[in-house]
Motif scaffolding. Structure first.
Motif, PDB file in Angstrom:
ATOM      1  N   GLY A  75       0.610  -1.205  -0.281  1.00  0.00           N
ATOM      2  CA  GLY A  75       0.378  -0.482  -0.335  1.00  0.00           C
ATOM      3  C   GLY A  75       0.520   0.901   0.111  1.00  0.00           C
ATOM      4  N   GLN A  76       2.468   1.111  -0.329  1.00  0.00           N
ATOM      5  CA  GLN A  76       3.198   2.383  -0.318  1.00  0.00           C
ATOM      6  C   GLN A  76       2.832   3.139  -1.310  1.00  0.00           C
ATOM      7  OE1 GLN A  76       5.428   3.437   2.160  1.00  0.00           O
ATOM      8  NE2 GLN A  76       6.063   1.886   3.520  1.00  0.00           N
ATOM      9  N   MET A  77       3.030   4.316  -1.227  1.00  0.00           N
ATOM     10  CA  MET A  77       2.509   5.030  -2.135  1.00  0.00           C
ATOM     11  C   MET A  77       4.006   5.784  -2.827  1.00  0.00           C
ATOM     12  SD  MET A  77      -0.339   6.872  -1.981  1.00  0.00           S
ATOM     13  CE  MET A  77      -0.219   8.744  -3.104  1.00  0.00           C
ATOM     14  N   LEU A  78       4.462   6.319  -4.476  1.00  0.00           N
ATOM     15  CA  LEU A  78       5.434   6.178  -4.768  1.00  0.00           C
ATOM     16  C   LEU A  78       5.546   7.452  -5.327  1.00  0.00           C
ATOM     17  CD1 LEU A  78       8.778   5.481  -5.436  1.00  0.00           C
ATOM     18  CD2 LEU A  78       8.147   4.739  -7.946  1.00  0.00           C
ATOM     19  N   ALA A  79       6.638   8.443  -5.571  1.00  0.00           N
ATOM     20  CA  ALA A  79       6.819  10.037  -5.769  1.00  0.00           C
ATOM     21  C   ALA A  79       8.261  10.069  -5.984  1.00  0.00           C
ATOM     22  CB  ALA A  79       6.281  11.057  -4.842  1.00  0.00           C
ATOM     23  N   TYR A  80       8.637  10.768  -7.049  1.00  0.00           N
ATOM     24  CA  TYR A  80       9.802  11.490  -6.758  1.00  0.00           C
ATOM     25  C   TYR A  80       9.960  13.574  -7.620  1.00  0.00           C
ATOM     26  CZ  TYR A  80       9.651  11.453 -12.655  1.00  0.00           C
ATOM     27  OH  TYR A  80       9.262  11.904 -13.521  1.00  0.00           O
ATOM     28  N   LYS A  81      10.760  13.750  -7.468  1.00  0.00           N
ATOM     29  CA  LYS A  81      11.038  15.246  -7.668  1.00  0.00           C
ATOM     30  C   LYS A  81      10.983  15.034  -9.236  1.00  0.00           C
ATOM     31  CE  LYS A  81      11.632  17.883  -3.665  1.00  0.00           C
ATOM     32  NZ  LYS A  81      12.384  18.737  -2.790  1.00  0.00           N
ATOM     33  N   THR A  82      10.943  15.656 -10.607  1.00  0.00           N
ATOM     34  CA  THR A  82      10.980  16.397 -11.653  1.00  0.00           C
ATOM     35  C   THR A  82      12.198  17.163 -11.815  1.00  0.00           C
ATOM     36  OG1 THR A  82       9.679  17.905 -12.001  1.00  0.00           O
ATOM     37  CG2 THR A  82       8.979  15.617 -12.871  1.00  0.00           C
ATOM     38  N   GLU A  83      12.858  17.030 -12.532  1.00  0.00           N
ATOM     39  CA  GLU A  83      13.879  17.974 -12.590  1.00  0.00           C
ATOM     40  C   GLU A  83      13.914  19.733 -12.465  1.00  0.00           C
ATOM     41  OE1 GLU A  83      16.451  17.079 -16.213  1.00  0.00           O
ATOM     42  OE2 GLU A  83      16.335  15.422 -16.119  1.00  0.00           O
ATOM     43  N   ALA A  84      12.291  19.531 -12.429  1.00  0.00           N
ATOM     44  CA  ALA A  84      11.700  21.169 -12.280  1.00  0.00           C
ATOM     45  C   ALA A  84      11.473  21.403 -10.849  1.00  0.00           C
ATOM     46  CB  ALA A  84      10.855  21.393 -12.766  1.00  0.00           C
ATOM     47  N   GLY A  85      11.309  19.937 -10.360  1.00  0.00           N
ATOM     48  CA  GLY A  85      11.487  20.329  -8.728  1.00  0.00           C
ATOM     49  C   GLY A  85      10.001  19.855  -7.749  1.00  0.00           C
ATOM     50  N   VAL A  86       9.373  19.700  -9.438  1.00  0.00           N
ATOM     51  CA  VAL A  86       7.666  19.581  -8.860  1.00  0.00           C
ATOM     52  C   VAL A  86       7.649  17.762  -8.524  1.00  0.00           C
ATOM     53  CG1 VAL A  86       5.467  18.842  -9.661  1.00  0.00           C
ATOM     54  CG2 VAL A  86       7.016  20.338 -10.285  1.00  0.00           C
ATOM     55  N   PRO A  87       7.354  17.734  -7.291  1.00  0.00           N
ATOM     56  CA  PRO A  87       6.658  16.094  -6.857  1.00  0.00           C
ATOM     57  C   PRO A  87       5.783  15.608  -7.898  1.00  0.00           C
ATOM     58  CG  PRO A  87       6.371  17.669  -5.262  1.00  0.00           C
ATOM     59  CD  PRO A  87       6.599  18.680  -6.119  1.00  0.00           C
ATOM     60  N   THR A  88       6.213  14.378  -8.227  1.00  0.00           N
ATOM     61  CA  THR A  88       5.365  13.796  -8.567  1.00  0.00           C
ATOM     62  C   THR A  88       4.817  12.222  -9.274  1.00  0.00           C
ATOM     63  OG1 THR A  88       6.600  15.092 -11.339  1.00  0.00           O
ATOM     64  CG2 THR A  88       5.245  12.944 -11.178  1.00  0.00           C
ATOM     65  N   GLN A  89       3.837  11.278  -8.575  1.00  0.00           N
ATOM     66  CA  GLN A  89       3.353  10.133  -8.386  1.00  0.00           C
ATOM     67  C   GLN A  89       3.498   9.129  -9.931  1.00  0.00           C
ATOM     68  OE1 GLN A  89      -0.396   9.298  -6.754  1.00  0.00           O
ATOM     69  NE2 GLN A  89      -0.017   7.394  -6.271  1.00  0.00           N
ATOM     70  N   VAL A  90       4.076   8.258  -9.319  1.00  0.00           N
ATOM     71  CA  VAL A  90       4.165   6.853 -10.676  1.00  0.00           C
ATOM     72  C   VAL A  90       4.129   5.916 -10.256  1.00  0.00           C
ATOM     73  CG1 VAL A  90       6.192   8.280 -11.275  1.00  0.00           C
ATOM     74  CG2 VAL A  90       6.454   6.629  -9.594  1.00  0.00           C
ATOM     75  N   LYS A  91       3.369   4.795 -10.964  1.00  0.00           N
ATOM     76  CA  LYS A  91       2.964   3.445 -10.625  1.00  0.00           C
ATOM     77  C   LYS A  91       4.058   2.615 -10.960  1.00  0.00           C
ATOM     78  CE  LYS A  91      -1.489   4.959  -9.620  1.00  0.00           C
ATOM     79  NZ  LYS A  91      -1.957   4.825  -8.727  1.00  0.00           N
ATOM     80  N   SER A  92       5.218   3.102 -11.945  1.00  0.00           N
ATOM     81  CA  SER A  92       6.183   2.184 -12.311  1.00  0.00           C
ATOM     82  C   SER A  92       7.257   2.641 -12.361  1.00  0.00           C
ATOM     83  CB  SER A  92       5.824   1.835 -14.157  1.00  0.00           C
ATOM     84  OG  SER A  92       6.690   0.741 -14.699  1.00  0.00           O
ATOM     85  N   LEU A  93       8.415   2.229 -12.148  1.00  0.00           N
ATOM     86  CA  LEU A  93      10.215   2.400 -12.191  1.00  0.00           C
ATOM     87  C   LEU A  93      10.693   3.223 -13.225  1.00  0.00           C
ATOM     88  CD1 LEU A  93      11.165  -0.120  -9.675  1.00  0.00           C
ATOM     89  CD2 LEU A  93      10.767   2.651  -9.382  1.00  0.00           C
ATOM     90  N   ASP A  94      10.169   2.276 -14.524  1.00  0.00           N
ATOM     91  CA  ASP A  94       9.701   1.816 -16.138  1.00  0.00           C
ATOM     92  C   ASP A  94      10.308   3.732 -16.884  1.00  0.00           C
ATOM     93  OD1 ASP A  94       9.801  -0.312 -16.040  1.00  0.00           O
ATOM     94  OD2 ASP A  94       8.165  -0.521 -17.423  1.00  0.00           O
ATOM     95  N   GLY A  95      11.066   4.804 -17.339  1.00  0.00           N
ATOM     96  CA  GLY A  95      12.194   5.502 -17.566  1.00  0.00           C
ATOM     97  C   GLY A  95      12.639   6.611 -16.549  1.00  0.00           C
ATOM     98  N   LEU A  96      12.103   6.195 -15.616  1.00  0.00           N
ATOM     99  CA  LEU A  96      13.249   6.939 -14.347  1.00  0.00           C
ATOM    100  C   LEU A  96      15.289   6.555 -14.728  1.00  0.00           C
ATOM    101  CD1 LEU A  96      11.254   6.400 -11.020  1.00  0.00           C
ATOM    102  CD2 LEU A  96      10.831   8.080 -12.633  1.00  0.00           C
ATOM    103  N   LYS A  97      15.344   7.796 -14.024  1.00  0.00           N
ATOM    104  CA  LYS A  97      16.588   7.611 -14.614  1.00  0.00           C
ATOM    105  C   LYS A  97      17.050   6.820 -13.154  1.00  0.00           C
ATOM    106  CE  LYS A  97      16.819  11.844 -17.313  1.00  0.00           C
ATOM    107  NZ  LYS A  97      17.668  13.420 -16.947  1.00  0.00           N
ATOM    108  N   ASP A  98      18.909   5.834 -13.865  1.00  0.00           N
ATOM    109  CA  ASP A  98      19.138   5.371 -12.731  1.00  0.00           C
ATOM    110  C   ASP A  98      19.437   6.279 -11.097  1.00  0.00           C
ATOM    111  OD1 ASP A  98      18.793   3.009 -14.274  1.00  0.00           O
ATOM    112  OD2 ASP A  98      21.021   2.992 -14.872  1.00  0.00           O
ATOM    113  N   GLU A  99      19.413   6.970 -11.318  1.00  0.00           N
ATOM    114  CA  GLU A  99      20.582   9.152 -10.579  1.00  0.00           C
ATOM    115  C   GLU A  99      19.004   9.159  -9.722  1.00  0.00           C
ATOM    116  OE1 GLU A  99      20.232  10.865 -13.795  1.00  0.00           O
ATOM    117  OE2 GLU A  99      21.219   9.328 -13.368  1.00  0.00           O
ATOM    118  N   THR A 100      17.573   8.703  -9.950  1.00  0.00           N
ATOM    119  CA  THR A 100      16.553   8.976  -9.564  1.00  0.00           C
ATOM    120  C   THR A 100      16.276   8.621  -7.826  1.00  0.00           C
ATOM    121  OG1 THR A 100      14.987   9.579 -11.844  1.00  0.00           O
ATOM    122  CG2 THR A 100      14.583   9.274  -9.820  1.00  0.00           C
TER     123      THR A 100
END
Length: 71
Positions: free
Chosen positions: A35-60
């Motif tokens: 039930g955990q939710m996943l989010a990361y900050k885009t290069e512009a600093g905007v928090p974004t929820q994602v459902k998959s690791l596909d497409g994320l950079k290795d240093e994310t």
């Protein structure tokens, strides 16, 4: 990829190298299944929820947060 896993006591950091992609994917599926939710900050600093690791950079750096529980 760095996982920041939040819980009731704080957080745990876990770093995965590109060679550990299968292990990172397995941990991702485990945490999402709990039930955990996943989010990361885009290069512009905007928090974004994602459902998959596909497409994320290795240093994310991604943050897993538990769902809110009301009472």
């Amino acid at each position: 990829m760095i996982f920041q896993i939040m819980d009731q006591t704080g957080h745990t950091s876990r770093t995965f190298t590109p060679a550990q992609k299968a292990e990172a994917d397995a941990k991702f599926r485990e945490l999402i299944g709990q039930g955990q939710m996943l989010a990361y900050k885009t290069e512009a600093g905007v928090p974004t929820q994602v459902k998959s690791l596909d497409g994320l950079k290795d240093e994310t750096e991604v943050v897993f947060t538990p769902q809110l529980v009301g009472g």
